[in-house]
Design an enzyme around this catalytic site. Structure first.
Site, PDB file in Angstrom:
ATOM      1  N   CYS A   1     -31.195 114.537 -38.873  1.00  0.00           N
ATOM      2  CA  CYS A   1     -31.964 114.575 -37.945  1.00  0.00           C
ATOM      3  C   CYS A   1     -31.613 115.615 -36.800  1.00  0.00           C
ATOM      4  CB  CYS A   1     -32.247 113.136 -37.331  1.00  0.00           C
ATOM      5  SG  CYS A   1     -33.472 112.943 -36.093  1.00  0.00           S
ATOM      6  N   ILE A   2     -30.967 115.282 -35.672  1.00  0.00           N
ATOM      7  CA  ILE A   2     -30.653 115.833 -34.574  1.00  0.00           C
ATOM      8  C   ILE A   2     -29.154 116.287 -34.803  1.00  0.00           C
ATOM      9  CG2 ILE A   2     -30.222 114.063 -32.981  1.00  0.00           C
ATOM     10  CD1 ILE A   2     -31.601 117.438 -32.027  1.00  0.00           C
TER      11      ILE A   2
END
Length: 220
Positions: free
Chosen positions: A135-136
């Site tokens: 993800c991030i």
């Protein structure tokens, strides 16, 4: 038995680790009969968000204490963990990566990394052990590598602003679908977009399961 570290940043995607990404990672490792070492920094969260309303709350919480909810209490203060203790490391997403493990949410490309996070990630990387970032989380990896005059191929999916930040930090962003992964074999870095681009847990699961399999393949 292989031993893989999972670095958590709290509990809940708005102010800590993304719970579903974390649990999918844990499940995939357990099915592979791999020992997991769950960990988090023993620090205060940047802030606390009510996940029902999305509003900030006037209270304080500890990252390690909150992450222990996901780990069912079986968790370590990451200050006690070294790169020699694990065969690889996986970092689930969630905004805690950008608020607690780093301050990217506030400072952008000029962000700093929590000292223990920087230390452990650097140790694992220097020992040439694989790191999976979900993800991030790749934005934090780009920052750490950039400060060491290194770079890697990685993905967060299709968010233009974060793609630009990753590239400006010196790494090479590659667009990737949620169900796939980007692998930098030389740097032993594996990334997948997960909830950066998806609202489907099945899509997210597909990418994370591939990431876990690739991490374990690199462990050998």
């Amino acid at each position: 038995m292989k031993k893989i570290g999972i670095l958590l940043s709290g509990c809940g995607f708005n102010d800590g680790s993304e719970i579903q990404e974390s649990v999918i990672t844990m499940l995939a490792l357990d099915r592979a009969e791999v020992e997991t070492v769950l960990m988090a920094p023993n620090i205060d969260q940047m802030h606390v968000v009510n996940h029902y309303t999305g509003q900030e709350m006037d209270e304080y919480r500890n990252v390690l204490v909150e992450a222990s909810r996901i780990a069912r209490g079986n968790i370590k203060d990451m200050a006690e963990v070294t790169g020699n203790d694990i065969d690889g490391l996986i970092i689930p997403g969630g905004l805690g990566v950008t608020k607690n493990l780093s301050d990217y949410a506030m400072a952008g490309v000029e962000c700093s990394i929590n000292p223990d996070v920087y230390r452990l990630v650097s140790e694992v990387h220097l020992l040439q052990k694989p790191i999976g970032a979900i993800c991030i989380a790749p934005i934090m990896m780009a920052k750490i590598l950039g400060e060491q005059d290194e770079s890697a191929d990685m993905t967060i999916g299709s968010d233009k602003e974060i793609i630009n930040d990753i590239n400006s930090m010196g790494s090479n962003h590659i667009k990737c679908s949620v169900s796939e992964i980007v692998v930098d074999k030389e740097k032993k870095m594996i990334t997948t977009p997960a909830y950066m681009d998806s609202k489907s847990i099945s899509e997210v699961s597909s990418g994370i399961e591939k990431l876990v399999a690739e991490v374990l393949s690199m462990v050998g």
